[in-house]
Each structure stands twice: as C-alpha cells, then as structure tokens.
Design a protein around this motif. Structure first.
Motif, PDB file in Angstrom:
ATOM      1  N   LEU A  22     -38.758 -35.213 -17.968  1.00 40.93           N
ATOM      2  CA  LEU A  22     -38.201 -36.574 -17.864  1.00 40.93           C
ATOM      3  C   LEU A  22     -39.481 -37.365 -18.159  1.00 40.93           C
ATOM      4  N   THR A  23     -40.577 -37.117 -17.451  1.00 37.24           N
ATOM      5  CA  THR A  23     -41.765 -38.103 -17.788  1.00 37.24           C
ATOM      6  C   THR A  23     -42.270 -37.757 -19.332  1.00 37.24           C
ATOM      7  N   PHE A  28     -42.106 -39.993 -24.763  1.00 41.28           N
ATOM      8  CA  PHE A  28     -41.695 -40.074 -26.155  1.00 41.28           C
ATOM      9  C   PHE A  28     -40.888 -41.400 -26.589  1.00 41.28           C
ATOM     10  N   TYR A  29     -40.105 -41.695 -25.780  1.00 39.78           N
ATOM     11  CA  TYR A  29     -39.213 -43.025 -26.047  1.00 39.78           C
ATOM     12  C   TYR A  29     -40.354 -44.072 -26.021  1.00 39.78           C
ATOM     13  N   GLN A  34     -39.098 -47.537 -27.826  1.00 42.04           N
ATOM     14  CA  GLN A  34     -37.788 -47.694 -27.000  1.00 42.04           C
ATOM     15  C   GLN A  34     -38.078 -47.885 -25.591  1.00 42.04           C
ATOM     16  N   HIS A  35     -38.842 -48.790 -25.226  1.00 43.28           N
ATOM     17  CA  HIS A  35     -39.359 -49.070 -24.064  1.00 43.28           C
ATOM     18  C   HIS A  35     -38.530 -49.230 -22.687  1.00 43.28           C
ATOM     19  N   GLU A  36     -37.436 -49.567 -22.988  1.00 47.95           N
ATOM     20  CA  GLU A  36     -36.620 -49.812 -21.958  1.00 47.95           C
ATOM     21  C   GLU A  36     -35.983 -48.483 -21.459  1.00 47.95           C
ATOM     22  N   TYR A  42     -38.887 -43.374 -16.270  1.00 46.05           N
ATOM     23  CA  TYR A  42     -39.801 -43.616 -15.291  1.00 46.05           C
ATOM     24  C   TYR A  42     -39.093 -43.978 -13.777  1.00 46.05           C
ATOM     25  N   GLN A  43     -38.526 -45.051 -13.949  1.00 44.69           N
ATOM     26  CA  GLN A  43     -38.091 -45.413 -12.647  1.00 44.69           C
ATOM     27  C   GLN A  43     -36.898 -44.451 -11.861  1.00 44.69           C
TER      28      GLN A  43
END
Length: 158
Positions: A22-23, A28-29, A34-36, A42-43
């Motif tokens: 996931l990290t 990669f996002y 694709q910051h959101e 991350y959250q």
C-alpha cells in the motif's frame, strides 16, 4: 469501481506485505500526480495496525507537499517532529521533501535530526558502513550511502 478497493484487495492477499504494498502504491500515485489517491492510501495504512507509522507519516507529508498543501505538510512535519521518531528514515524523507522545495534551513534541521537519531540508536565506530541500513533501494539506505560517499571523499581529501 475505484482503484482503492482493488489496491486494498491485492494487499489483503499478501497480509505480511500489506503495509509495503500500500505504501508503494501510494508512492506511485503520488509520482503520477494522483495525490488524493496517494493520501488516501497513506491514511489507510496509518489507520491500520501500521508497523512503521513514522515513516508512513513522512511519506504522507511528501504527498501533501506535492499536492500543494504546504501548510498541512508543515503542520504534519511539526507533529512528526514532536513525536521524535527513533528511526532516521522519517527524518530523511521529510528533509528531502523540504530540500526539494528549497526550504533548505528546515531541510538541514531534519537531516541533522535524522543523523542524530541514527547515531543515538547505534554504536557508531570507525569503518562502519552507514549504507548497510535498511533495504538496498530504500530512501534511508540511499541517504546513508550518500553520507558514506561524502565522508570518504572528505577523508581522502585530507
């Protein structure tokens, strides 16, 4: 169907590697702009039983900065500093983020704190190889490899 459930579903098939999957997906996002999506991953990792919360927080700070949310990133960096991570990695990630943003004074403070944490947490002796820390491709390992190179240059120049 959004990409988040697919990413989480894939990560759940490898529970021992879920945090890393996931990290990395979040990174990669973030690199793809694709910051959101990155911030949501991350959250999500932070909300789970995270093994390295300070490092994930540091990556989240980087994504906040990249998304233009500088005030939130600065506040998150201050929060991380108050938590005083024992590992040098989070300090390094935040320092690199600040350095890239030309926030050089703050970057130097975080780099210094990272090195101090590393020195405190290990018995440092002459001839030790700082780059042996972490996985070979981790930011932390690359950071210490750069320190080793600079140190060796300084020793050979004298």
């Amino acid at each position: 169907m959004s990409n988040r459930p697919k990413t989480w579903a894939l990560a759940r098939t490898y529970p021992q590697d879920q945090e890393e999957i996931l990290t990395e997906a979040a990174a990669f996002y973030n690199r793809a702009g694709q910051h959101e999506k990155a911030l949501a991953l991350y959250q999500g990792v932070l909300d789970s039983d995270c093994e390295e919360p300070h490092l994930v927080q540091a990556f989240r700070i980087d994504a906040l900065w990249d998304s233009g949310r500088h005030d939130e990133a600065r506040e998150a960096a201050r929060d991380l500093r108050r938590e005083h991570p024992a590992d040098a990695g989070p300090w390094n990630v935040v320092a690199e983020t600040l350095e890239t943003a030309d926030e050089l004074h703050d970057a130097a403070d975080y780099f210094t704190a990272g090195v101090n944490q590393w020195v405190r947490s290990r018995k440092f002796c002459a001839g030790s190889n700082l780059a042996d820390m972490g996985s070979p491709n981790s930011r932390q390992s690359q950071y210490f490899k750069a320190i080793d190179t600079r140190t060796q240059r300084g020793l050979t120049a004298s």
